[in-house]
Enzyme design. Structure first.
Site, short mmCIF file in Angstrom:
data_model
loop_
_atom_site.label_atom_id
_atom_site.label_comp_id
_atom_site.label_asym_id
_atom_site.label_seq_id
_atom_site.Cartn_x
_atom_site.Cartn_y
_atom_site.Cartn_z
N THR A 35 -12.77 40.96 6.88
CA THR A 35 -12.88 40.64 8.32
C THR A 35 -11.53 40.82 9.00
OG1 THR A 35 -14.64 39.05 7.86
CG2 THR A 35 -13.54 38.86 9.99
N TYR A 36 -10.47 40.30 8.35
CA TYR A 36 -9.11 40.38 8.91
C TYR A 36 -8.68 41.84 9.07
CZ TYR A 36 -4.08 39.63 9.47
OH TYR A 36 -2.79 39.63 9.94
N SER A 82 29.88 27.72 9.64
CA SER A 82 29.60 27.44 8.24
C SER A 82 29.31 25.95 8.09
CB SER A 82 30.79 27.83 7.37
OG SER A 82 31.06 29.21 7.47
N GLU A 115 17.38 18.73 3.01
CA GLU A 115 16.51 19.84 2.60
C GLU A 115 17.25 20.75 1.63
OE1 GLU A 115 15.85 22.77 5.91
OE2 GLU A 115 17.08 21.32 7.00
N LYS A 117 19.05 23.91 0.05
CA LYS A 117 19.85 24.99 0.65
C LYS A 117 19.40 26.31 0.03
CE LYS A 117 24.64 26.38 1.52
NZ LYS A 117 24.58 27.70 0.87
N ARG A 138 24.06 36.84 10.74
CA ARG A 138 25.17 35.93 11.02
C ARG A 138 26.44 36.70 11.36
NH1 ARG A 138 29.59 33.39 8.80
NH2 ARG A 138 29.95 31.29 9.59
N LYS A 286 21.84 16.52 7.37
CA LYS A 286 22.16 16.60 8.80
C LYS A 286 21.85 15.26 9.46
CE LYS A 286 20.29 21.28 8.88
NZ LYS A 286 19.11 22.03 9.30
N CYS A 401 51.79 48.67 -16.98
CA CYS A 401 50.70 48.84 -16.02
C CYS A 401 49.70 49.87 -16.53
CB CYS A 401 51.26 49.29 -14.66
SG CYS A 401 49.98 49.69 -13.44
N CYS A 404 50.11 53.16 -13.85
CA CYS A 404 51.32 54.00 -13.78
C CYS A 404 52.19 53.91 -15.02
CB CYS A 404 52.15 53.62 -12.55
SG CYS A 404 52.83 51.95 -12.62
#
Length: 669
Positions: A35-36, A82, A115, A117, A138, A286, A401, A404
């Site tokens: 139907t949908y 943040s 809640e 995260k 963001r 919060k 190194c 080099c």
């Protein structure tokens, strides 16, 4: 005829929206798939046949478009901040107690929401007159990319909320653990975790492709609403009514034993962490009352009325295949363990930093050893300890190194290559120069830079502006379109602010905060800084007079602006027309009154939320402080001020109202 078609389209839209809500929000569908699908196909047919009746809230937009996205960068209406973080329950309990005390002193009944995260991709949804107008990533907190065409395809994002209201909402788009593993297995270039896969899907340029991926969303915060909402609880009820998907594990706490009840909730969520169908890395708390939020306010980094408790890192066991030595742009030597691939907290880990020789010796590590691997903060892979020793002795970093072959020197716990001609150091400088936080040359990825460098096409940042990129056309991966984009990005980089160029030079200890200190003390151009540094003694005195600059930083600035290589680069960029002075628009606008002034805020304001007001004042060149101290130039006071006003009066700090500020400076320019 026209009216009949329009009525049928409206009827189909209303029915499909109702069925979507029943299926995705209420979890109680009243019609079957056949139907949908039949109704949806009919609506698509009618809208294609009669495009004049198609609207921005049509359910058919959920199926994407063949038009290519350009992801325009748009400024957020509100700074996207943040969160402050706590890493143990004692810290969290102290925060709850502090909020309770401040709320009680100000006459508020304390309530706190909690809640999980979600470890996904942050999104900001903008609704105008009840219709989804834009969806911004963001970004850097001030600017984000508009990914609305792709967000429209997410089933749980309402395109129209049924009331002519304005809303700015924050949410987290995610993909389940199960879907991540299933999809990642089919991709040629796999992703390290579900968050990165989600981000990659969101940035696909063809929204028709995005429809095929099972993205989902939780909405968790209201940044702005034209409705009168007093609490987070009220906001959540309203968002549910509008058809948004909220996290079912969100709880509200108040009354006695507030701290104890919250800690028990946090522990329960952490214990169930592995059972969640999506990745979570903590719990967010919060303050419930929006009026108290306004009084508590913001720092430049985070709201004071919220905090994220971060879970302990999950661990897994793996085996060290190899240990390689890397060279950074500063010459710092970092040993890295390559390990057998292992899945931790939803991410595939194949390598982890070993920091330095002292760290290797402290855990007794060598190639072939079996080790415990974690993701510290659920982000950075780390070798925690040796579980089973299968080798003899510890790995030793060579005294030369790897790039080099020059001898290394030791500074503190770390080894450094000091050869200015070291290839890997030079390549690191070029990568840093091109990075998003510096010159932001889009298209010049680290892999592309490595290719250009290894082919001897470039040997420094300067070569980016002299090399004939048309020579790349025809090489593997470089077609005409890509090369033109690169050329355009490089040309656009010439218009970056001077502060970005200064940062991109990679001068030791000269980060963005120090650069802003220089700018706010009339050292806002290449000529001003280089002229000062010609007189070493006077330069040292002048730099040390700037609060926030110590001897080490001052010496490094003076040394850099007497270095011929660095000065030659600056002069090259100057001749090319780069901005060599920070624009007044980026420093201070229409008055010197706020320039360099340190300020703090207390109370609430009718015209602006506090974080918007802070953003407007800092754009004029002022420096925000989150607490009152004797170093402040003024305290900005609104309605119902807190204890900051009393402290400021005791210290003799200047008190100003918003009316006072607006008489001196136009904040809305």
């Amino acid at each position: 005829m026209g009216k009949d078609i329009k009525d049928e389209i409206l009827s189909l839209r209303d029915a499909i929206k109702k069925w979507d809500r029943e299926y995705y929000v209420d979890s109680s569908p009243t019609v079957g798939d056949v139907t949908y699908d039949k109704a949806l196909l009919r609506l698509q047919y009618l809208e294609n046949r009669y495009p004049e009746y198609k609207t921005l809230d049509s359910p058919t937009l959920k199926f994407g478009s063949d038009l290519l996205n350009d992801f325009k960068e748009i400024e957020h209406s509100y700074p996207i901040l943040s969160l402050d973080k706590a890493y143990d329950v004692k810290e969290l309990l102290l925060w709850v107690e502090k909020m309770s005390l401040e709320g009680s002193n100000l006459g508020f009944d304390m309530g706190i929401s909690a809640e999980p995260k979600i470890d996904g991709c942050s999104i900001v949804l903008y609704y105008k007159d009840g219709i989804l107008e834009k969806a911004l990533t963001r970004g850097d907190g001030r600017f984000g990319n508009n990914v609305i065409e792709n967000v429209r395809t997410i089933k749980n994002v309402p395109l129209c909320i049924g009331e002519r209201v304005e809303l700015v909402l924050r949410g987290e788009i995610y993909i389940t653990k199960k879907d991540f593993l299933k999809i990642n297995h089919t991709l040629d270039d796999s992703y390290i975790n579900a968050r990165n896969l989600t981000s990659g899907i969101l940035r696909r340029i063809n929204s028709r492709e995005v429809v095929n991926f099972p993205l989902d969303i939780f909405v968790y915060d209201i940044l702005y609403s034209s409705l009168k909402l007093n609490t987070n609880h009220d906001a959540f009820d309203k968002l549910k009514h509008f058809g948004f998907k909220l996290n079912p594990f969100c709880k509200f706490f108040c009354g006695k034993n507030l701290g104890e009840n919250i800690i028990n909730y946090v522990k329960e969520i952490e214990e169930q962490r592995e059972r969640f169908e999506y990745e979570i890395d903590g719990v967010v708390l919060k303050v419930n009352d929006f009026r108290l939020r306004d009084v508590l306010g913001y720092t430049s980094h985070h709201p004071k009325w919220s905090i994220a408790y971060k879970f302990e890192s999950l661990r897994a066991v793996s085996k060290v295949i190899d240990i390689v030595v890397q060279v950074g742009r500063s010459g710092k030597i970092t040993p890295v363990a390559n390990i057998e691939k292992v899945l931790i907290a939803g991410a595939f880990i194949t390598s982890a930093s070993l920091h330095n020789q002292d760290y290797i010796d402290s855990i007794g590590l060598n190639v072939k050893d079996v080790v415990a691997i974690s993701r510290r903060g659920d982000v950075i892979p780390a070798v925690e300890l040796v579980v089973e020793k299968l080798s003899v002795g510890n790995f030793k970093i060579p005294n030369y190194c790897p790039s080099c072959k020059k001898s290394l020197i030791k500074e503190g716990a770390h080894l450094f290559c000091v050869n200015i001609h070291c290839p890997l150091k030079i390549m690191g400088h070029i990568k840093y120069f091109c990075s998003k936080k510096c010159m932001n040359i889009v298209g010049l990825s680290e892999k592309t830079i490595e290719f250009l460098f290894n082919m001897n096409f470039i040997s420094s940042e300067i070569d980016l502006y002299t090399f004939d990129f048309d020579r790349l056309i025809g090489l593997k991966g470089f077609n005409f379109k890509r090369v033109n984009k690169l050329k355009r990005s490089i040309e656009e980089s010439k218009n970056r602010p001077f502060k970005k160029l200064l940062l991109a030079m990679g001068i030791k200890d000269l980060g963005i905060n120090t650069i802003l200190l220089l700018i706010n003390n009339n050292l806002n151009s290449f000529d001003a800084i280089s002229l000062l540094c010609q007189d070493n003694k006077n330069a040292l005195v002048k730099l040390l007079d700037i609060k926030g600059i110590g001897e080490r930083i001052a010496f490094n600035i003076i040394r850099a602006f007497n270095d011929k290589i660095i000065l030659d680069k600056f002069n090259f960029f100057k001749k090319l027309g780069f901005k060599m002075q920070e624009d007044s628009m980026n420093c201070v606008i229409d008055s010197s009154f706020l320039f360099g002034k340190k300020f703090c805020i207390t109370g609430s304001f009718d015209e602006y939320s506090r974080h918007v007001l802070i953003d407007k004042i800092t754009k004029k060149g002022a420096i925000f402080h989150s607490a009152v101290s004797r170093y402040l130039d003024f305290l900005l006071v609104g309605k119902s001020p807190g204890l900051k006003l009393k402290k400021a009066n005791n210290l003799g700090i200047k008190i100003l109202s918003l009316f006072d500020i607006k008489n001196l400076v136009n904040l809305d320019d």
